[in-house]
Design a protein around this motif. Structure first.
Motif, PDB file in Angstrom:
ATOM      1  N   ASP A   1      -9.850  -5.101   7.652  1.00  0.00           N
ATOM      2  CA  ASP A   1      -9.249  -5.567   6.406  1.00  0.00           C
ATOM      3  C   ASP A   1      -9.441  -4.545   5.287  1.00  0.00           C
ATOM      4  O   ASP A   1     -10.426  -3.818   5.243  1.00  0.00           O
ATOM      5  CB  ASP A   1      -9.869  -6.909   5.980  1.00  0.00           C
ATOM      6  CG  ASP A   1     -11.372  -6.856   5.768  1.00  0.00           C
ATOM      7  OD1 ASP A   1     -11.806  -6.493   4.663  1.00  0.00           O
ATOM      8  OD2 ASP A   1     -12.113  -7.172   6.710  1.00  0.00           O
ATOM      9  N   ASN A   2      -8.482  -4.490   4.379  1.00  0.00           N
ATOM     10  CA  ASN A   2      -8.492  -3.604   3.214  1.00  0.00           C
ATOM     11  C   ASN A   2      -8.418  -2.116   3.563  1.00  0.00           C
ATOM     12  O   ASN A   2      -8.651  -1.271   2.701  1.00  0.00           O
ATOM     13  CB  ASN A   2      -9.725  -3.857   2.340  1.00  0.00           C
ATOM     14  CG  ASN A   2      -9.625  -5.155   1.568  1.00  0.00           C
ATOM     15  OD1 ASN A   2      -8.761  -5.312   0.700  1.00  0.00           O
ATOM     16  ND2 ASN A   2     -10.499  -6.101   1.884  1.00  0.00           N
ATOM     17  N   SER A   3      -8.079  -1.811   4.803  1.00  0.00           N
ATOM     18  CA  SER A   3      -7.882  -0.403   5.172  1.00  0.00           C
ATOM     19  C   SER A   3      -6.424  -0.015   4.947  1.00  0.00           C
ATOM     20  O   SER A   3      -5.534  -0.873   4.886  1.00  0.00           O
ATOM     21  CB  SER A   3      -8.263  -0.173   6.638  1.00  0.00           C
ATOM     22  OG  SER A   3      -7.363  -0.856   7.499  1.00  0.00           O
ATOM     23  N   GLN A   4      -6.173   1.277   4.825  1.00  0.00           N
ATOM     24  CA  GLN A   4      -4.799   1.749   4.651  1.00  0.00           C
ATOM     25  C   GLN A   4      -3.951   1.345   5.852  1.00  0.00           C
ATOM     26  O   GLN A   4      -2.791   0.945   5.702  1.00  0.00           O
ATOM     27  CB  GLN A   4      -4.773   3.271   4.484  1.00  0.00           C
ATOM     28  CG  GLN A   4      -3.363   3.833   4.336  1.00  0.00           C
ATOM     29  CD  GLN A   4      -3.340   5.311   3.962  1.00  0.00           C
ATOM     30  OE1 GLN A   4      -4.255   5.803   3.312  1.00  0.00           O
ATOM     31  NE2 GLN A   4      -2.306   6.015   4.392  1.00  0.00           N
ATOM     32  N   GLU A   5      -4.546   1.430   7.041  1.00  0.00           N
ATOM     33  CA  GLU A   5      -3.806   1.085   8.254  1.00  0.00           C
ATOM     34  C   GLU A   5      -3.383  -0.387   8.250  1.00  0.00           C
ATOM     35  O   GLU A   5      -2.265  -0.726   8.638  1.00  0.00           O
ATOM     36  CB  GLU A   5      -4.677   1.379   9.491  1.00  0.00           C
ATOM     37  CG  GLU A   5      -4.929   2.852   9.745  1.00  0.00           C
ATOM     38  CD  GLU A   5      -6.132   3.414   8.974  1.00  0.00           C
ATOM     39  OE1 GLU A   5      -6.567   4.533   9.294  1.00  0.00           O
ATOM     40  OE2 GLU A   5      -6.629   2.734   8.049  1.00  0.00           O
ATOM     41  N   ALA A   6      -4.289  -1.264   7.791  1.00  0.00           N
ATOM     42  CA  ALA A   6      -3.982  -2.709   7.749  1.00  0.00           C
ATOM     43  C   ALA A   6      -2.898  -3.004   6.720  1.00  0.00           C
ATOM     44  O   ALA A   6      -1.998  -3.810   6.958  1.00  0.00           O
ATOM     45  CB  ALA A   6      -5.245  -3.498   7.437  1.00  0.00           C
ATOM     46  N   LEU A   7      -2.976  -2.341   5.567  1.00  0.00           N
ATOM     47  CA  LEU A   7      -1.968  -2.544   4.529  1.00  0.00           C
ATOM     48  C   LEU A   7      -0.596  -2.081   4.996  1.00  0.00           C
ATOM     49  O   LEU A   7       0.414  -2.778   4.817  1.00  0.00           O
ATOM     50  CB  LEU A   7      -2.358  -1.792   3.255  1.00  0.00           C
ATOM     51  CG  LEU A   7      -3.625  -2.246   2.531  1.00  0.00           C
ATOM     52  CD1 LEU A   7      -3.903  -1.343   1.337  1.00  0.00           C
ATOM     53  CD2 LEU A   7      -3.519  -3.686   2.077  1.00  0.00           C
ATOM     54  N   GLU A   8      -0.541  -0.907   5.603  1.00  0.00           N
ATOM     55  CA  GLU A   8       0.741  -0.367   6.043  1.00  0.00           C
ATOM     56  C   GLU A   8       1.343  -1.201   7.171  1.00  0.00           C
ATOM     57  O   GLU A   8       2.565  -1.395   7.218  1.00  0.00           O
ATOM     58  CB  GLU A   8       0.564   1.083   6.485  1.00  0.00           C
ATOM     59  CG  GLU A   8       0.273   2.027   5.307  1.00  0.00           C
ATOM     60  CD  GLU A   8       0.102   3.465   5.728  1.00  0.00           C
ATOM     61  OE1 GLU A   8      -0.101   3.711   6.947  1.00  0.00           O
ATOM     62  OE2 GLU A   8       0.155   4.349   4.858  1.00  0.00           O
ATOM     63  N   LEU A   9       0.496  -1.701   8.070  1.00  0.00           N
ATOM     64  CA  LEU A   9       0.991  -2.544   9.153  1.00  0.00           C
ATOM     65  C   LEU A   9       1.637  -3.804   8.589  1.00  0.00           C
ATOM     66  O   LEU A   9       2.723  -4.211   9.014  1.00  0.00           O
ATOM     67  CB  LEU A   9      -0.157  -2.917  10.095  1.00  0.00           C
ATOM     68  CG  LEU A   9       0.217  -3.785  11.299  1.00  0.00           C
ATOM     69  CD1 LEU A   9       1.239  -3.083  12.187  1.00  0.00           C
ATOM     70  CD2 LEU A   9      -1.028  -4.141  12.111  1.00  0.00           C
ATOM     71  N   ALA A  10       0.982  -4.414   7.596  1.00  0.00           N
ATOM     72  CA  ALA A  10       1.529  -5.624   6.976  1.00  0.00           C
ATOM     73  C   ALA A  10       2.826  -5.329   6.240  1.00  0.00           C
ATOM     74  O   ALA A  10       3.829  -6.044   6.399  1.00  0.00           O
ATOM     75  CB  ALA A  10       0.502  -6.219   6.015  1.00  0.00           C
ATOM     76  N   LEU A  11       2.838  -4.288   5.444  1.00  0.00           N
ATOM     77  CA  LEU A  11       4.000  -3.970   4.625  1.00  0.00           C
ATOM     78  C   LEU A  11       5.200  -3.533   5.462  1.00  0.00           C
ATOM     79  O   LEU A  11       6.344  -3.614   5.008  1.00  0.00           O
ATOM     80  CB  LEU A  11       3.640  -2.884   3.603  1.00  0.00           C
ATOM     81  CG  LEU A  11       2.677  -3.336   2.503  1.00  0.00           C
ATOM     82  CD1 LEU A  11       2.125  -2.134   1.737  1.00  0.00           C
ATOM     83  CD2 LEU A  11       3.356  -4.311   1.547  1.00  0.00           C
ATOM     84  N   ASN A  12       4.930  -3.083   6.674  1.00  0.00           N
ATOM     85  CA  ASN A  12       6.013  -2.698   7.585  1.00  0.00           C
ATOM     86  C   ASN A  12       6.524  -3.859   8.429  1.00  0.00           C
ATOM     87  O   ASN A  12       7.469  -3.688   9.205  1.00  0.00           O
ATOM     88  CB  ASN A  12       5.544  -1.574   8.519  1.00  0.00           C
ATOM     89  CG  ASN A  12       5.679  -0.200   7.874  1.00  0.00           C
ATOM     90  OD1 ASN A  12       6.698   0.102   7.269  1.00  0.00           O
ATOM     91  ND2 ASN A  12       4.646   0.615   8.001  1.00  0.00           N
TER      92      ASN A  12
END
Length: 272
Positions: free
Chosen positions: A50-61
């Motif tokens: 959680d709160n990682s760049q990878e998690a954010l980008e996965l969600a936003l994509n």
């Protein structure tokens, strides 16, 4: 021509399924699906911390995901970093807290999870890639010694400097009543109040509805009647803390403005 019995039965079943599918969609299409701390928290199947760049980008994509919520803290040198807990020790290779470390020290920080994702410095995140998404900044006050180091005004000033409000909808989740009285006006930021429990609901609705665009509450603390009461005031209500399909269904059937979900895919399946 006589219709075969089997075909007649199948057509009836298809019609019933169509009715169920249509019924399921009624009222749910306008509920926003927001990723909690990116792609969710405390879910064993999640690919990234959680709160990682990878998690954010996965969600936003993810198609159908309207935006993300993330936990924001201020470092010793007044830079915004993403991290949920007060202490870094249990989840990262660092010791102490965001508030008592400088950015130079935090640059080397990473989670001790499988992928060892780096801590995110928010002014280095590429928000321009996610134009039109709604971003929920969950403001986390940092305590250094016995004093609260971060202030509402400092948070808002640093968020304004990111210029994310030009192309995105920006929501700041305010953690306490004491903070709300000191929030500055911002051209691009809207405020949401966190209501800690159902017992606090009436007080917050009565005293803060004219000062914010809406509220954030735990799913288990909210009834369908609560949601309608907030909507009657022309305010928004977002629900969080839902991890199972049953919990997600329960939240959606309350018809909130949005759900801040820990399982985006399961939520989209339930919604559609």
């Amino acid at each position: 021509m006589k219709v075969p019995l089997a075909l007649h039965i199948l057509s009836k079943i298809a019609f019933v399924l169509l009715l169920v599918a249509c019924h399921k969609k009624v009222g749910l299409e306008n509920i926003a699906v927001i990723g909690h701390a990116g792609n969710g928290m405390a879910i064993a199947s999640n690919l990234f911390h959680d709160n990682s760049q990878e998690a954010l980008e996965l969600a936003l994509n993810t198609e159908g995901c309207s935006g993300v919520e993330f936990d924001v803290r201020i470092s010793k040198d007044s830079v915004l970093w993403l991290f949920h807990d007060e202490q870094l020790d249990q989840q990262t290779n660092l010791e102490g807290s965001i508030g008592n470390l400088t950015s130079a020290e935090l640059e080397n920080g990473h989670y001790t999870s499988l992928h060892q994702e780096k801590l995110v410095r928010l002014d280095q995140f590429s928000f321009q890639n996610w134009s039109g998404k709604t971003l929920f900044f969950d403001l986390k006050p940092s305590v250094v010694g016995d004093a609260i180091q971060s202030t509402p005004a400092l948070f808002v000033d640093l968020i304004d400097q990111l210029n994310v409000g030009v192309n995105n909808n920006v929501r700041c989740i305010v953690p306490s009543k004491s903070w709300y009285n000191n929030l500055p006006v911002s051209a691009y930021i809207d405020y949401l109040m966190y209501i800690p429990s159902s017992e606090d609901f009436d007080f917050y609705i009565s005293n803060y509805s004219n000062l914010c665009i809406g509220f954030v509450m735990r799913n288990s603390a909210v009834s369908k009647e609560h949601v309608q009461q907030v909507k009657n005031l022309d305010r928004q209500l977002y629900l969080f803390d839902m991890r199972s399909p049953k919990g997600i269904r329960t939240a959606l059937k309350k018809y909130p403005t949005g759900v801040i979900t820990d399982d985006i895919k399961a939520t989209l399946i339930e919604k559609y």
